[in-house]
Every structure is written in structure tokens, then in C-alpha cells.
Design a protein around this motif. Structure first.
Motif, PDB file in Angstrom:
ATOM      1  N   GLN A  33       0.700  -0.799   0.450  1.00 46.09           N
ATOM      2  CA  GLN A  33       0.145   0.061   0.460  1.00 46.09           C
ATOM      3  C   GLN A  33       1.065   1.356  -0.313  1.00 46.09           C
ATOM      4  OE1 GLN A  33      -1.592   1.453   3.542  1.00 46.09           O
ATOM      5  NE2 GLN A  33      -4.065   1.885   1.998  1.00 46.09           N
ATOM      6  N   PHE A  34       0.502   1.843  -0.427  1.00 45.05           N
ATOM      7  CA  PHE A  34       1.485   3.517  -0.540  1.00 45.05           C
ATOM      8  C   PHE A  34       0.335   4.273  -0.317  1.00 45.05           C
ATOM      9  CE2 PHE A  34       4.613   5.529  -4.450  1.00 45.05           C
ATOM     10  CZ  PHE A  34       4.702   6.237  -3.187  1.00 45.05           C
ATOM     11  N   ILE A  35       0.525   5.612   0.442  1.00 47.01           N
ATOM     12  CA  ILE A  35      -0.047   6.614   1.087  1.00 47.01           C
ATOM     13  C   ILE A  35       0.314   7.628   0.474  1.00 47.01           C
ATOM     14  CG2 ILE A  35      -1.419   7.940   2.701  1.00 47.01           C
ATOM     15  CD1 ILE A  35      -1.548   4.547   4.123  1.00 47.01           C
ATOM     16  N   GLU A  57      -1.650  16.253  -5.837  1.00 53.99           N
ATOM     17  CA  GLU A  57      -0.050  16.649  -4.665  1.00 53.99           C
ATOM     18  C   GLU A  57       0.609  17.472  -5.599  1.00 53.99           C
ATOM     19  OE1 GLU A  57      -0.769  13.415  -6.822  1.00 53.99           O
ATOM     20  OE2 GLU A  57       1.459  13.565  -7.413  1.00 53.99           O
ATOM     21  N   TRP A  58       0.425  18.403  -6.413  1.00 49.59           N
ATOM     22  CA  TRP A  58       1.282  18.835  -7.568  1.00 49.59           C
ATOM     23  C   TRP A  58       0.232  20.572  -7.422  1.00 49.59           C
ATOM     24  CZ3 TRP A  58       5.562  19.264  -9.996  1.00 49.59           C
ATOM     25  CH2 TRP A  58       6.734  17.601 -10.059  1.00 49.59           C
ATOM     26  N   PHE A  59      -0.103  20.317  -6.810  1.00 48.80           N
ATOM     27  CA  PHE A  59      -1.367  21.807  -5.887  1.00 48.80           C
ATOM     28  C   PHE A  59      -0.298  23.080  -6.444  1.00 48.80           C
ATOM     29  CE2 PHE A  59      -5.290  24.202  -4.554  1.00 48.80           C
ATOM     30  CZ  PHE A  59      -5.185  23.828  -5.148  1.00 48.80           C
ATOM     31  N   LEU A 216      13.625   3.033   1.727  1.00 45.59           N
ATOM     32  CA  LEU A 216      13.523   4.771   1.728  1.00 45.59           C
ATOM     33  C   LEU A 216      13.235   4.245   0.128  1.00 45.59           C
ATOM     34  CD1 LEU A 216      16.602   5.825   3.427  1.00 45.59           C
ATOM     35  CD2 LEU A 216      13.918   5.826   4.263  1.00 45.59           C
ATOM     36  N   TRP A 217      11.762   5.211   0.406  1.00 43.50           N
ATOM     37  CA  TRP A 217      11.613   5.062  -1.464  1.00 43.50           C
ATOM     38  C   TRP A 217      11.755   6.323  -1.739  1.00 43.50           C
ATOM     39  CZ3 TRP A 217       8.162   6.958  -5.015  1.00 43.50           C
ATOM     40  CH2 TRP A 217       7.371   5.688  -5.798  1.00 43.50           C
ATOM     41  N   PHE A 218      12.901   6.823  -3.085  1.00 38.49           N
ATOM     42  CA  PHE A 218      13.180   8.046  -3.193  1.00 38.49           C
ATOM     43  C   PHE A 218      12.444   8.463  -4.581  1.00 38.49           C
ATOM     44  CE2 PHE A 218      16.707   7.047  -0.979  1.00 38.49           C
ATOM     45  CZ  PHE A 218      16.904   8.035   0.215  1.00 38.49           C
ATOM     46  N   ASP A 219      11.708   9.557  -4.619  1.00 38.61           N
ATOM     47  CA  ASP A 219      11.564  10.434  -5.481  1.00 38.61           C
ATOM     48  C   ASP A 219      12.090  11.825  -6.466  1.00 38.61           C
ATOM     49  OD1 ASP A 219       9.537  10.499  -7.208  1.00 38.61           O
ATOM     50  OD2 ASP A 219       8.029  11.298  -5.931  1.00 38.61           O
ATOM     51  N   GLY A 220      11.780  12.203  -7.152  1.00 43.84           N
ATOM     52  CA  GLY A 220      12.456  13.727  -7.578  1.00 43.84           C
ATOM     53  C   GLY A 220      13.421  13.407  -7.515  1.00 43.84           C
ATOM     54  N   SER A 251      16.046   2.048  -7.494  1.00 49.61           N
ATOM     55  CA  SER A 251      16.709   2.734  -8.250  1.00 49.61           C
ATOM     56  C   SER A 251      16.737   3.896  -8.349  1.00 49.61           C
ATOM     57  CB  SER A 251      16.675   1.733 -10.113  1.00 49.61           C
ATOM     58  OG  SER A 251      15.285   2.310  -9.658  1.00 49.61           O
ATOM     59  N   ARG A 252      15.769   4.580  -7.971  1.00 47.89           N
ATOM     60  CA  ARG A 252      15.016   6.180  -7.914  1.00 47.89           C
ATOM     61  C   ARG A 252      15.919   7.351  -6.946  1.00 47.89           C
ATOM     62  NH1 ARG A 252       8.607   7.350  -8.648  1.00 47.89           N
ATOM     63  NH2 ARG A 252       8.163   5.665  -9.796  1.00 47.89           N
ATOM     64  N   PHE A 253      17.147   6.375  -6.612  1.00 45.71           N
ATOM     65  CA  PHE A 253      18.030   6.987  -5.825  1.00 45.71           C
ATOM     66  C   PHE A 253      18.791   7.960  -6.328  1.00 45.71           C
ATOM     67  CE2 PHE A 253      21.607   7.522  -2.830  1.00 45.71           C
ATOM     68  CZ  PHE A 253      21.231   7.948  -2.006  1.00 45.71           C
TER      69      PHE A 253
HETATM   70  C1  JFZ Z   1       6.587  11.341  -8.498  1.00 47.17           C
HETATM   71  C2  JFZ Z   1       5.867  12.461  -8.509  1.00 47.17           C
HETATM   72  O1  JFZ Z   1       5.654  13.725  -8.947  1.00 47.17           O
HETATM   73  C3  JFZ Z   1       4.248  12.170  -7.729  1.00 47.17           C
HETATM   74  O2  JFZ Z   1       3.761  13.397  -7.431  1.00 47.17           O
HETATM   75  C4  JFZ Z   1       3.418  10.434  -7.175  1.00 47.17           C
HETATM   76  O3  JFZ Z   1       4.435  11.253  -5.428  1.00 47.17           O
HETATM   77  C5  JFZ Z   1       4.246   9.583  -7.367  1.00 47.17           C
HETATM   78  C6  JFZ Z   1       4.725   7.790  -7.208  1.00 47.17           C
HETATM   79  O4  JFZ Z   1       6.277  10.270  -8.034  1.00 47.17           O
HETATM   80  O5  JFZ Z   1       5.919  11.365  -9.894  1.00 47.17           O
HETATM   81  C7  JFZ Z   1       6.642  10.792 -11.211  1.00 47.17           C
HETATM   82  C8  JFZ Z   1       7.284   9.791 -10.668  1.00 47.17           C
HETATM   83  C9  JFZ Z   1       8.545   9.476 -12.155  1.00 47.17           C
HETATM   84  C10 JFZ Z   1       7.493   9.329 -12.896  1.00 47.17           C
HETATM   85  C11 JFZ Z   1       6.931   9.696 -13.375  1.00 47.17           C
HETATM   86  C12 JFZ Z   1       6.130  10.244 -12.354  1.00 47.17           C
HETATM   87  N1  JFZ Z   1       8.100   8.011 -14.219  1.00 47.17           N
HETATM   88  O6  JFZ Z   1       8.839   7.405 -13.411  1.00 47.17           O
HETATM   89  O7  JFZ Z   1       7.339   8.210 -14.741  1.00 47.17           O
END
Ligand code: JFZ
Length: 473
Positions: A33-35, A57-59, A216-220, A251-253
Motif C-alpha cells: 500500500q502506498f499513501i 499533490e502538485w497543487f 527508503l523510497w526516493f522520488d524527485g 533505483s530512483r535514488f
Molecule cells: C512522482 C511524483 O511527482 C508524484 O507526485 C508521485 O509522488 C509519484 C509516485 O512520483 O511522479 C512521477 C515519478 C516518476 C515518473 C512519473 C511520475 N516516471 O518515472 O515516469
């Protein structure tokens, strides 16, 4: 002639999968589950009567709210309906075995009382540490917790967006020997150093405060300035791992020193599992390249945080999601369903009902999901199959109109041997499945016709037939 690897300082540190018990445990989750929860849940995609079509969430970037207004929303954050234990119970009932929680999304708001910024839950009317409540409650239910952390942080003065340059462009610049500088001024470059320290401090803080977490689940992390710091990020990753034995990072780190993400310049997976499957699934095993992977999926088209209006796009049904759970597991991946609670800490009724339906199905059929892997059967039109030991689980998603299921069983790899079905059973009714000979082909594959009985026909949902294979000559 074998192609020689390009020497890399910051590429993959391992060829092939991790073999330790922590990662083996991860592999067997099947369902997660993702929250997504943060201050964006307050507007929920709407402001002054206007609705964003884009992800809620990008509001902050929607143009419907000023940055000042958005950055002050936290002063209203008071989720009186939030009940961590209730959330964990719901996840448990759905059949989730791990949970990923947004500690900090792109807006920079921290759901834990970070001592490195004032922009945290501690300074809201709610005050209490939400990350702690969730880590404790989910751990109590036996659900492993992973912390989502956004590298992009719009609230930090040192955070510099890569502007219009994407990682493909960076890669090209590297190849052309150009040294792109994402900073316009010396001052910016200096502030980014502060941002790096800030990010590092926060990550160690999370590991210090929540030692029960598994990863850890990285993003951005696609951000240019981050990609350009590949060496520093690599060291940070090693330090985090050293601090927290078994830590799982996807692999998103980080990228290699040439700006390659997910796969390094030699095609090896960077870090522990492939995080590329965002709202999409691989179609066959070849596409996964044999990497560990999970897929994170939204219920609407592309809403992670709470959006008030769910009429904007198609809403996946429980059966859509069940189909994807099975597909993912049949291709050796985990499947993760995203939820976006509202500003008061409540799940919307649609999410509650989906969790319940998925959970109802999982409670009967989870044997086909947990701890299973790709089966020796080829993909067939009626659905997907998974395997554990000598048991194969056929999950039928497309029931034939004539209720006669044709199952193709491959030839054994052992010389002169073939596989036959020794016995078969419906998981939902526990009744024996009636099987008849459906012929053979010239390659030694055996076909079986399974007559779907009335009680299963009536179910009107995906169903599982568990079969046991035996090798005979
Ligand atoms: C990102 C975030 O911008 C989004 O708000 C959300 O948290 C999501 C889980 O992750 O959005 C993405 C990240 C990666 C891709 C597309 C949207 N991608 O790899 O195609």
C-alpha cells in the motif's frame, strides 16, 4: 566477442540480485500500500471554486493558488479523523504486506517533526508525529514500512530546480564533454551545498527516529543538480546502508556519473530493485531484465494525493487492480496500490470499498500471490499464472464464454519427460476441478480442458485454480 564494461565509479555496486534475507522477504510481499498524505490534502485539487485536472499533490504548481497561500496551509492542518491503527487495520484487511508513506513530498512539508526545518507537523494544530504513529501502527499489524522521501523540496532556499534540462539532455552533455552548471550564480551553488547537508541530515534523522523501517523510497531524484552530484549521492547511499543493516533502496535514488538513471552505463540495475514501473506494468519477463521490481499504481488515472473530484477520469475497479496484482506477481514483481486520504485524515468511501473488495479476494486467494513467482506456464489468454514449489496457480481474469478453459502445460526440460496435472482445485470453493484431456502438440506440450462449474461461473470475479504438476514419461 563480449562487450567490455565501461569503468564506472558510481554505477551499480552489484551485478544480479541481492541474495540476503531482507531482500528475500521484500520479494515475497506480493502486495503493498502506498499513501500520499500531506498539506495538499486540504485543497484536494480545488481552490476558490476551480479544479485542477493535474495531480492534486502538485497543487502548489497548479496556478490556482498562490505560493504564499499554499505555504501557509499547514497552519490549518488538523486531521481530527486520523487514526493510525484504523489505517493499519484497513491495509491488513486488504492484504498489504508493506506500506510506503510520504514523509515529505515535493512541497517540502514534513509529516514528522524534523529538527532541520520549521515546515513540519510539529507546527500545525495537530502537532503529533504522524510518521511515528504510522510506523508504530503498521509495524504492530505486521506490515513493513518504507519511507517515501522527495529529493525535490520547494520549501528549501537551497533547492535548485534543474530548469528545463532533463536527464537525457544531461547525458548528451556528458557525452559531448560539456560541463553543464545548473546554478546561475556562485551564491546558488553555495546554497545547494546547504541543501545537500539538509537532505542528508533529514535522512539520517528518519533512520534514527524510525529504526523499524525496512527501506527508503526516493522520488524527485531526476533533478539535474542531484544527478550532477552522483558521487556525493553514491557515498550518502553507502552511509545510509551502513547505518541501517538490510536497508532497501530502489533505483530512483541516484544516477551513475554519466547521468544514467535506473540502469547504469553498462545496463546493470542501480541499487536494489527497479523503480521504473510507475502506473505501468511490464508485459513479459524479458522486459523486466530479470531485475527485482515493484509497480506503484494510482486508482484514478494519475492522482496520488487526495483530489476531491474523482469524476475526472476512469476509476479502476477492484478487479482491474486484482488483475494487476496477479500480473505483477506472475512477472516476479510486487504490486502497490496508492491511497490519498483527505485533509481530515479519512479515506474516501471509494478507497474504503476498493480496499475491502481487494481484501475479500485476497483472503480467499492470497496463496496465489504471497511468496509466488513466475510459473513455467506460458502466458495464456485467460489470465496469469504464478508458482510456488510444484504448485501452479491459474488466475482466470477472462473467463471463456463457453466456460471451457484450455490450459497449456509445457514439456518438461528433463529428456523424455512430460508434465501432467496430478490434481486441481478451486481456491474459492476448495472443490476439485474437473479436467479432461485436451490433446498435445508436436513439441510435447500437453493441453487440458477444464470445465468451469456453475458455482464458479456465478462468482463473477477472478478465480484461481491451484494445480499440482507431476513429471512422467
Ligand atoms: C512522482 C511524483 O511527482 C508524484 O507526485 C508521485 O509522488 C509519484 C509516485 O512520483 O511522479 C512521477 C515519478 C516518476 C515518473 C512519473 C511520475 N516516471 O518515472 O515516469
Amino acid at each position: 566477442k563480449v562487450k567490455e564494461d565501461i569503468p564506472l565509479k558510481h554505477g551499480a555496486h552489484r551485478i544480479g540480485k541481492r541474495t540476503d534475507a531482507y531482500m528475500q522477504h521484500w520479494r515475497e510481499y506480493g502486495l503493498g500500500q502506498f499513501i500520499h498524505w500531506g498539506v495538499y490534502a486540504i485543497p484536494g485539487g480545488q481552490w476558490n471554486g476551480k479544479t485542477t485536472q493535474y495531480a492534486a499533490e502538485w497543487f502548489r504548481t497548479s496556478g490556482l493558488i498562490s505560493k504564499e497561500e499554499y505555504d501557509n496551509l499547514y497552519k490549518e492542518f488538523n486531521p481530527t479523523g486520523f487514526d493510525a491503527k484504523q489505517w493499519a487495520k484497513m491495509a491488513k484487511q486488504m492484504g498489504a504486506r508493506y506500506m510506503i508513506f510520504t514523509t515529505k513530498h515535493h512541497d517540502g512539508f514534513c509529516m514528522w517533526p524534523s529538527k532541520y526545518t520549521d515546515y513540519t507537523i510539529a507546527n500545525t494544530p495537530y502537532k503529533k508525529d504522524i510518521v511515528k504513529e504510522l510506523v508504530d501502527a503498521y509495524t504492530e499489524e505486521g506490515i513493513d514500512v518504507y519511507l517515501y522521501f522527495s529529493i525535490i523540496d520547494w520549501s528549501h532556499p537551497g533547492y535548485v530546480s534543474g530548469g528545463n534540462i532533463n536527464s537525457a539532455d544531461i547525458k548528451k552533455m556528458y557525452q559531448e564533454g560539456k560541463n553543464h552548471n545548473p546554478f546561475k550564480t556562485e551564491r546558488q551553488a553555495g546554497l545547494y551545498e546547504e541543501f545537500k547537508t539538509f537532505t542528508r541530515n533529514q535522512l539520517f534523522e528518519l533512520l534514527d527516529d524510525y529504526p523499524q523501517i525496512k527501506g527508503l523510497w526516493f522520488d524527485g531524484s531526476w533533478d539535474v543538480a542531484w544527478v550532477k552530484n552522483a558521487g556525493w549521492v553514491d557515498t550518502l547511499g553507502l552511509e545510509l546502508r551502513e547505518k541501517h543493516p538490510g536497508l532497501i533502496i530502489g533505483s530512483r535514488f541516484r544516477s551513475d556519473e554519466f547521468g544514467n538513471r535506473h540502469e547504469d552505463a553498462n545496463g546493470y540495475l542501480i541499487d536494489d530493485y527497479d523503480q521504473r514501473y510507475e502506473r505501468n506494468l511490464p508485459k513479459d519477463l524479458k522486459e523486466t531484465k530479470g531485475f527485482d521490481w515493484d509497480c506503484v499504481m494510482t486508482i484514478p488515472e494519475n492522482q496520488w494525493g487526495y483530489h476531491r473530484d474523482w469524476t475526472l477520469t476512469y476509476i479502476k475497479t477492484p478487479y482491474d487492480l486484482i488483475g494487476m496484482i496477479v500480473q505483477a506477481n506472475s512477472l516476479d514483481g510486487n504490486f502497490v496500490i496508492n491511497f490519498g486520504p483527505d485533509g481530515k485524515g479519512n479515506f474516501r468511501p471509494e478507497e474504503i470499498s476498493i480496499a475491502k473488495e481487494v481484501g475479500k479476494w485476497m483472503s480467499v486467494n492470497n496463496e496465489a500471490i504471497y511468496g509466488t513467482h513466475h510459473s513455467i506456464l506460458e502466458k495464456q489468454d485467460w489470465g496469469y499464472s504464478t508458482q510456488k514449489d510444484s504448485y501452479i496457480y491459474l488466475t482466470v481474469l477472462n473467463k471463456p464464454m463457453n466456460n471451457l478453459l484450455k490450459v497449456k502445460v509445457p514439456r518438461s526440460k528433463t529428456k523424455d519427460m512430460i508434465y501432467v496435472i496430478e490434481n486441481a482445485q478451486y481456491l474459492s470453493t476448495k472443490k476439485v476441478a474437473k479436467i479432461q484431456d485436451g490433446g498435445r502438440d508436436k513439441f510435447g506440450s500437453v493441453f487440458y480442458d477444464i470445465v468451469i462449474p456453475k458455482d464458479i461461473q456465478k462468482l463473477n470475479e477472478p478465480f484461481v485454480i491451484k494445480i499440482k504438476l507431476k513429471e512422467v514419461n
